[in-house]
Design an enzyme around this catalytic site. Structure first.
Site, PDB file in Angstrom:
ATOM      1  N   LYS A 202       0.796  -1.229   0.000  1.00  0.00           N
ATOM      2  CA  LYS A 202       0.000   0.000   0.000  1.00  0.00           C
ATOM      3  C   LYS A 202       0.829   1.281   0.000  1.00  0.00           C
ATOM      4  O   LYS A 202       1.807   1.382   0.730  1.00  0.00           O
ATOM      5  CB  LYS A 202      -0.861   0.025   1.259  1.00  0.00           C
ATOM      6  CG  LYS A 202      -1.887  -1.067   1.325  1.00  0.00           C
ATOM      7  CD  LYS A 202      -2.610  -0.914   2.618  1.00  0.00           C
ATOM      8  CE  LYS A 202      -3.750  -1.888   2.753  1.00  0.00           C
ATOM      9  NZ  LYS A 202      -4.247  -1.877   4.126  1.00  0.00           N
ATOM     10  N   GLY A 358      10.424  -5.530   6.887  1.00  0.00           N
ATOM     11  CA  GLY A 358      10.172  -6.955   7.051  1.00  0.00           C
ATOM     12  C   GLY A 358      10.191  -7.792   5.791  1.00  0.00           C
ATOM     13  O   GLY A 358      10.945  -8.762   5.684  1.00  0.00           O
TER      14      GLY A 358
END
Ligand code: AMP
Length: 402
Positions: A202, A358
């Protein structure tokens, strides 16, 4: 680092939030390994170490009767691995700040190690509770924070506890020092050209990062699901690709700001689209601005890969955050893997590369190229916030001189 550790008890916040399998065996001990240099330093200098960490989210994943699943989330599962790595016994206090912890801490001698039970068994931890922090502080003479992964949390063991120690009796461990040093190098003194590669799902998660990097980088290469919000904002047809309609104006603002600042904000020219969000989806290549209905962009195409590779190879500083496609599906992992390879090759040619966040960390590990990049951050959310320019409470608590 704290001077004269001989005979001192050091309370050390580490990030031992390792993955465990259903038999409670550690499946990846990277986080323990990364904490070793600081632990060993204290032991070699004649100190004793009291380790504290969280493991998982025990208060969010309660048993059906509302109790804490103390077996599943216990740090005792790490005790013997840690003991092997440190080549000495590791004592364990199952009550974190209770009488056992106090007795064990009291009798701890130079060169010995005590591991405390999961700090998140207590709601006071996440609340940053001052009394809980005071109890932790009572266990030791000094405090070291080496848990970069939780440095963005104002928790008792990461932040509040620091105030109970004089500035000379508290510091960062080597891992946090390194994370900050490399992030600062990229943000404040990058050798140029500096290329940032930003992917992920996003735009809304990365707005602040893009906004800040426009002021710092020479090229920003966009990939992943967020590309399609930019493309739709510019009038392209994106089929069924992921899009955040409420971010369209903002995407245009970011493009305009980049132009004004003379920064190349590059959107992938071509796209590999799937007919479903699935690893078995049919795939087809499209011009990214002309994706047909029924198709969703899941990876960058060959032209984008070629262009990104060229820019990455000619860069002296590279920051990578977020995958360029749905790399969890092998069919759509090509772009992410090609970028990983380009980052590794550029590093071999002398560029400095920081992998922060991550999913790009799992992508570089998956590519088998992790030892060919300069630094892989251990802090997903923490690194993102640091790069965005937000003050991290765990960092601030150590540096505060009051
Ligand atoms: P983030 O946590 O924002 O870095 O997003 C990582 C996730 O974005 C990964 O799980 C990817 O599968 C996902 N992702 C990357 N590209 C796309 C895409 N084109 N469409 C949907 N999801 C994507």
């Amino acid at each position: 680092m704290i001077r004269n550790l001989q005979g001192k008890k050091v309370l050390m916040r580490v990030d031992f939030n390792v993955p465990l399998n259903s038999n409670n065996e550690i499946t990846d001990d990277t986080r323990i390994i990364k904490a070793l240099p600081t632990i060993l330093h204290v032991l070699h200098e004649g100190g004793a170490v009291i380790l504290l960490s969280h493991l998982g989210r025990p208060l969010k994943k309660l048993n059906s009767d509302g109790s804490i699943n103390k077996e599943k989330f216990s740090l005792k599962h790490l005790r013997f691995r840690l003991s092997d790595l440190l080549e000495r016994e590791v004592k364990f206090a199952d009550d974190t700040v209770g009488p056992n912890a106090f007795d064990l801490a009291n009798s701890l001698k130079s060169g010995e190690v005590l591991l405390l039970e999961n700090t998140r068994f207590f709601k006071e931890e996440s609340a940053g509770d001052i009394e809980f922090a005071a109890k932790l502080a009572k266990l030791a003479d000094c405090y070291i924070n080496d848990a970069f992964g939780t440095a963005h949390r104002a928790h008792a063991s990461t932040t509040t506890v620091a105030r109970f120690f004089e500035p000379e009796d508290r510091c960062f461990g080597y891992l946090i020092e390194k994370e900050i040093k490399y992030a600062d190098r990229v943000l404040h003194s990058p050798e140029r050209p500096f290329t940032a590669i930003l992917g992920g799902a996003k735009v809304s998660d990365k707005i602040q990062l893009i906004d800040r990097l426009i002021e710092i980088a020479n090229h920003i290469l966009i990939g992943g699901g967020m590309s399609y919000t930019f493309i739709k904002a510019m009038g392209g047809k994106i089929g069924n690709s992921l899009v955040e309609d409420e971010q369209l104006d903002l995407a245009l603002e970011l493009l305009a700001k980049a132009k004004e600042m003379n920064v190349d904000l590059i959107i992938p020219e071509d796209t590999i689209a799937g007919d479903a969000f699935s690893e078995n989806a049919e795939s087809q290549i499209f011009d990214s601005y002309r994706i047909e209905d029924g198709w969703m962009g899941l990876d960058i195409g060959e032209k984008a890969i070629e262009k990104y590779r060229q820019l990455i190879m000619s860069s002296r500083t590279i920051l990578w955050n977020g995958p360029l496609g749905v790399f969890e599906f092998p069919k759509f992992a090509n772009g992410t893997m090609a970028v990983a390879k380009a980052v590794a090759d550029a590093t071999s040619k002398g560029a400095f590369s920081l992998i922060g966040g991550g999913d790009s960390v799992s992508a570089i590990n998956k590519s088998g190229l992790s030892d060919r990049v300069s630094f892989i951050s251990t802090g997903g959310g923490a690194m993102l916030e640091y790069l965005e320019g937000k003050p991290l409470p765990g960092i601030k608590a150590i540096l505060d001189k009051s």
